[in-house]
Scaffold this motif. Structure first.
Motif, PDB file in Angstrom:
ATOM      1  N   LEU A 186    -117.825  30.009  -3.762  1.00  0.00           N
ATOM      2  CA  LEU A 186    -118.866  30.824  -3.131  1.00  0.00           C
ATOM      3  C   LEU A 186    -120.185  30.597  -3.864  1.00  0.00           C
ATOM      4  O   LEU A 186    -120.414  31.128  -4.948  1.00  0.00           O
ATOM      5  CB  LEU A 186    -118.477  32.299  -3.177  1.00  0.00           C
ATOM      6  CG  LEU A 186    -117.286  32.715  -2.307  1.00  0.00           C
ATOM      7  CD1 LEU A 186    -116.915  34.169  -2.581  1.00  0.00           C
ATOM      8  CD2 LEU A 186    -117.600  32.523  -0.828  1.00  0.00           C
TER       9      LEU A 186
ATOM     10  N   GLU B 129    -126.914  39.842   1.652  1.00  0.00           N
ATOM     11  CA  GLU B 129    -126.898  40.866   2.699  1.00  0.00           C
ATOM     12  C   GLU B 129    -128.340  41.263   3.016  1.00  0.00           C
ATOM     13  O   GLU B 129    -129.175  41.359   2.105  1.00  0.00           O
ATOM     14  CB  GLU B 129    -126.089  42.070   2.225  1.00  0.00           C
ATOM     15  CG  GLU B 129    -124.632  41.733   1.925  1.00  0.00           C
ATOM     16  CD  GLU B 129    -123.917  42.823   1.157  1.00  0.00           C
ATOM     17  OE1 GLU B 129    -123.326  43.709   1.797  1.00  0.00           O
ATOM     18  OE2 GLU B 129    -123.973  42.800  -0.093  1.00  0.00           O
TER      19      GLU B 129
ATOM     20  N   LEU C 226    -120.969  28.270   1.080  1.00  0.00           N
ATOM     21  CA  LEU C 226    -119.747  27.880   0.392  1.00  0.00           C
ATOM     22  C   LEU C 226    -119.714  26.382   0.156  1.00  0.00           C
ATOM     23  O   LEU C 226    -120.241  25.607   0.969  1.00  0.00           O
ATOM     24  CB  LEU C 226    -118.517  28.289   1.217  1.00  0.00           C
ATOM     25  CG  LEU C 226    -118.463  29.729   1.739  1.00  0.00           C
ATOM     26  CD1 LEU C 226    -118.902  29.761   3.205  1.00  0.00           C
ATOM     27  CD2 LEU C 226    -117.090  30.314   1.597  1.00  0.00           C
TER      28      LEU C 226
ATOM     29  N   MET D 223    -123.215  33.680   4.063  1.00  0.00           N
ATOM     30  CA  MET D 223    -122.423  33.095   2.990  1.00  0.00           C
ATOM     31  C   MET D 223    -122.658  31.590   2.925  1.00  0.00           C
ATOM     32  O   MET D 223    -122.680  30.913   3.954  1.00  0.00           O
ATOM     33  CB  MET D 223    -120.941  33.364   3.205  1.00  0.00           C
ATOM     34  CG  MET D 223    -120.556  34.812   3.297  1.00  0.00           C
ATOM     35  SD  MET D 223    -118.830  35.044   3.895  1.00  0.00           S
ATOM     36  CE  MET D 223    -117.903  34.135   2.650  1.00  0.00           C
TER      37      MET D 223
ATOM     38  N   VAL E 105    -116.623  43.120   4.113  1.00  0.00           N
ATOM     39  CA  VAL E 105    -117.233  42.083   3.283  1.00  0.00           C
ATOM     40  C   VAL E 105    -116.195  41.449   2.365  1.00  0.00           C
ATOM     41  O   VAL E 105    -116.151  40.234   2.186  1.00  0.00           O
ATOM     42  CB  VAL E 105    -118.405  42.653   2.461  1.00  0.00           C
ATOM     43  CG1 VAL E 105    -118.914  41.616   1.463  1.00  0.00           C
ATOM     44  CG2 VAL E 105    -119.546  43.089   3.382  1.00  0.00           C
ATOM     45  N   SER E 106    -115.338  42.273   1.776  1.00  0.00           N
ATOM     46  CA  SER E 106    -114.296  41.748   0.887  1.00  0.00           C
ATOM     47  C   SER E 106    -113.373  40.779   1.623  1.00  0.00           C
ATOM     48  O   SER E 106    -112.941  39.768   1.070  1.00  0.00           O
ATOM     49  CB  SER E 106    -113.479  42.890   0.294  1.00  0.00           C
ATOM     50  OG  SER E 106    -112.873  43.668   1.323  1.00  0.00           O
TER      51      SER E 106
ATOM     52  N   GLY F 287    -112.860  33.032   2.248  1.00  0.00           N
ATOM     53  CA  GLY F 287    -113.444  31.806   1.714  1.00  0.00           C
ATOM     54  C   GLY F 287    -112.758  31.357   0.440  1.00  0.00           C
ATOM     55  O   GLY F 287    -112.441  30.175   0.270  1.00  0.00           O
ATOM     56  N   VAL F 288    -112.517  32.299  -0.459  1.00  0.00           N
ATOM     57  CA  VAL F 288    -111.841  31.988  -1.729  1.00  0.00           C
ATOM     58  C   VAL F 288    -110.420  31.481  -1.472  1.00  0.00           C
ATOM     59  O   VAL F 288    -109.973  30.506  -2.090  1.00  0.00           O
ATOM     60  CB  VAL F 288    -111.814  33.227  -2.634  1.00  0.00           C
ATOM     61  CG1 VAL F 288    -110.915  32.989  -3.847  1.00  0.00           C
ATOM     62  CG2 VAL F 288    -113.226  33.586  -3.085  1.00  0.00           C
TER      63      VAL F 288
ATOM     64  N   LEU G 219    -115.262  37.440   2.013  1.00  0.00           N
ATOM     65  CA  LEU G 219    -115.338  36.710   0.755  1.00  0.00           C
ATOM     66  C   LEU G 219    -113.985  36.122   0.355  1.00  0.00           C
ATOM     67  O   LEU G 219    -113.889  34.954  -0.026  1.00  0.00           O
ATOM     68  CB  LEU G 219    -115.861  37.620  -0.355  1.00  0.00           C
ATOM     69  CG  LEU G 219    -117.249  38.227  -0.151  1.00  0.00           C
ATOM     70  CD1 LEU G 219    -117.634  39.060  -1.361  1.00  0.00           C
ATOM     71  CD2 LEU G 219    -118.280  37.160   0.102  1.00  0.00           C
TER      72      LEU G 219
ATOM     73  N   VAL H 291    -123.945  34.648  -1.581  1.00  0.00           N
ATOM     74  CA  VAL H 291    -123.631  35.668  -0.575  1.00  0.00           C
ATOM     75  C   VAL H 291    -124.799  36.645  -0.555  1.00  0.00           C
ATOM     76  O   VAL H 291    -125.122  37.247  -1.580  1.00  0.00           O
ATOM     77  CB  VAL H 291    -122.332  36.429  -0.897  1.00  0.00           C
ATOM     78  CG1 VAL H 291    -122.060  37.475   0.174  1.00  0.00           C
ATOM     79  CG2 VAL H 291    -121.157  35.473  -1.027  1.00  0.00           C
TER      80      VAL H 291
END
Length: 223
Positions: free
Chosen positions: A188, A193, A221, A219, A174-175, A181-182, A178, A191
């Protein structure tokens, strides 16, 4: 056969039964994905890894101007036979290659359950960022990495041979999702789950063993 070619071949074989497979992950994803997209009427939309057109058909039926991309000819062949297809632009393309679209050409970019077949998420989000208009959105979904802890990945049973086919899946944390995207300079916006509950499992028995277990991540964005 290369890893990517193996995935492509697997999805070519899966196309024949993909829409009839009663896949619980797709069933869990679809209504939530659509909610995340919101009102798409009049928007130019790019569907990356469209498969048999699960989301493409819905987007077009809601008034979006849709372009779809997939590397499986058989998946696209199935998508082209669906309602609303006459208004859709279909493009055969490998998502590991640069997207063949101009910068800032789309209002919305969507991608459903594709991450596990991508080797570089940073590169993928950079590509999405480039083709989005300023201040516009992307909505992407993925199999939750927790599924890999249960030895689950994209697979199907060939109805003719009975062989279980696994096209090939890569686990992205998951990290990693994320931060990809960053790193592409996205904001973001959301997000989420999702895990199936008992009621869902009654409709999709293959989800019974995953009740309460994360299956899906979505997600949203903004550029």
């Amino acid at each position: 056969m290369s890893e990517i070619a193996g995935v492509q071949h697997g999805y070519d074989r899966w196309a024949a039964i993909y829409d009839e497979d009663a896949n619980p992950l797709q069933a869990l994803e679809q209504p939530r994905f659509r909610d995340a997209c919101g009102d798409v009427a009049g928007l130019t939309v790019l569907d990356l890894g469209c498969g048999t057109g699960r989301h493409t058909q819905w987007l077009a039926s809601r008034g979006a101007i849709v372009t779809t991309v997939d590397f499986s000819k058989e998946m696209l062949s199935k998508a082209r036979r669906k309602e609303e297809a006459e208004a859709v632009c279909f493009v055969i393309h490998n998502l590991h290659e640069p997207l063949p679209f101009k910068q800032g050409g789309f209002d919305l970019v969507v991608s459903g359950l594709v991450f596990e077949h991508l080797t570089d998420l940073d590169d993928f989000f950079i590509k999405i960022y480039r083709v989005l208009k300023p201040s516009r959105r992307a909505v992407v979904s993925a199999m939750h990495p927790a599924m890999f802890l249960r030895d689950s990945q994209a697979q199907f049973t060939d109805p003719q041979s009975g062989e279980v086919i696994q096209p090939g899946s890569l686990s992205h944390q998951v990290s990693e999702m994320l931060m990809a995207g960053v790193n592409a300079k996205f904001y973001l916006a959301a997000v989420n789950e999702y895990a199936p509950d008992r009621e869902f499992a009654k409709q999709y028995p293959r989800a019974e063993k995953y009740v309460g277990w994360p299956m899906l991540i979505i997600m949203c964005l903004t550029k």
